[in-house]
Write a protein that holds these residues in place. Structure first.
Motif, PDB file in Angstrom:
ATOM      1  N   GLU A 270       0.864  -1.174   0.000  1.00  0.00           N
ATOM      2  CA  GLU A 270       0.000   0.000   0.000  1.00  0.00           C
ATOM      3  C   GLU A 270       0.905   1.229   0.000  1.00  0.00           C
ATOM      4  OE1 GLU A 270      -3.878   1.170   2.394  1.00  0.00           O
ATOM      5  OE2 GLU A 270      -2.087   1.742   3.506  1.00  0.00           O
TER       6      GLU A 270
ATOM      7  N   GLU B 178       0.595   5.358  -0.156  1.00  0.00           N
ATOM      8  CA  GLU B 178      -0.164   6.599  -0.175  1.00  0.00           C
ATOM      9  C   GLU B 178       0.697   7.712   0.405  1.00  0.00           C
ATOM     10  OE1 GLU B 178      -4.636   6.434   0.534  1.00  0.00           O
ATOM     11  OE2 GLU B 178      -3.930   4.797   1.812  1.00  0.00           O
TER      12      GLU B 178
ATOM     13  N   ASP C 284      -3.289   8.944  -7.617  1.00  0.00           N
ATOM     14  CA  ASP C 284      -4.250   9.097  -6.522  1.00  0.00           C
ATOM     15  C   ASP C 284      -5.406   8.105  -6.586  1.00  0.00           C
ATOM     16  OD1 ASP C 284      -2.783  11.167  -5.457  1.00  0.00           O
ATOM     17  OD2 ASP C 284      -3.970  12.747  -6.432  1.00  0.00           O
TER      18      ASP C 284
ATOM     19  N   ARG D 198      -4.091   2.686  -4.568  1.00  0.00           N
ATOM     20  CA  ARG D 198      -3.230   2.717  -3.388  1.00  0.00           C
ATOM     21  C   ARG D 198      -2.391   1.454  -3.220  1.00  0.00           C
ATOM     22  NH1 ARG D 198      -7.576   2.300   1.623  1.00  0.00           N
ATOM     23  NH2 ARG D 198      -8.393   0.229   1.143  1.00  0.00           N
TER      24      ARG D 198
END
Length: 244
Positions: free
Chosen positions: A186, A188, A229, A232
């Protein structure tokens, strides 16, 4: 166990809380594989991996919070998942005794947003939660866990650690060099920022180790160059994979 995994694959395309990348695990994980599920929470990936690796494989499930870790052990026993080994710890750059920050919303713990406080400059996006509590945890490294468990191979690593992915990779140098596992991370920027990291830094670090990056889109793994965006979870592989 196979029925649970099939249900998760079906749900991944229909329910937002079941991540769609679960459907792509079949292209990555074979019977007999050894997998690490780092930041397992309640086992979204664990049960699918358990079914894929079969009785000759292993899934090492790493979860530092006591509630989810207990639930994982209980569920693994109830489902007969003898290939699932639960480790109540966090993984990072070095071995030490650390602290997780566990946020609460309406008096309920939000386990999926807990993060390791060491190295963090503040709560980052967790500022949205009015209350959090510290949870002591042992912190170990991927390399240390593999050595302790006597693992002779590591084929797949999934890590969801709320921005501390770079620390996990730093503690996995030997594993990455010797075993070249496929990675599902992940990534972000909102979580990485509290550890003074950017997604580009993480991608470049893995590119230096000859890992290519992919994302799951429309039923297949698609080669990509940047974190965006709208996604993720990103796959990193040191060898070519099926894109369809």
């Amino acid at each position: 166990m196979t029925s649970v995994a099939s249900g998760l694959r079906w749900a991944s395309s229909r329910w937002s809380f079941v991540e769609q990348e679960v459907a792509g695990l079949r292209q990555l994980v074979r019977p007999g594989a050894v997998c690490l599920d780092i930041g397992a929470e309640y086992g979204l990936y664990t049960w699918s991996l358990s079914a894929l690796v079969g009785p000759s494989g292993q899934v090492h499930c790493v979860e530092p919070l006591p509630g989810p870790a207990t639930w994982l052990r209980t569920t693994a026993a109830a489902l007969g998942c003898d290939n699932v080994i639960v480790h109540r710890m966090a993984l990072g750059e070095r071995a030490h005794e650390g602290t997780m920050s566990l946020p609460r919303r309406r008096l309920l713990p939000v386990h999926g947003r807990a993060y390791l406080t060491e190295g963090a400059s503040g709560p980052g996006p967790n500022v949205e939660f009015p209350v959090s509590r510290p949870v002591p945890t042992a912190v170990r490294t991927v390399d240390g866990l593999c050595r302790h468990m006597g693992l002779e191979r590591v084929d797949f690593i999934k890590a969801d650690v709320e921005g501390a992915e770079a620390a996990v990779l730093s503690g996995a140098r030997r594993t990455l060099q010797e075993h070249r596992p496929v990675l599902l991370l992940e990534i972000e920027d909102r979580h990485l920022a509290k550890y003074d990291m950017k997604s580009r830094d993480l991608v470049d670090r893995l590119a230096d180790l000859d890992y290519d990056m992919y994302r799951w889109r429309e039923g297949g793994w698609e080669r990509v160059a940047y974190v965006t965006d709208d996604c993720r979870n990103y796959l990193f592989s040191a060898s070519s994979i099926s894109l369809g």
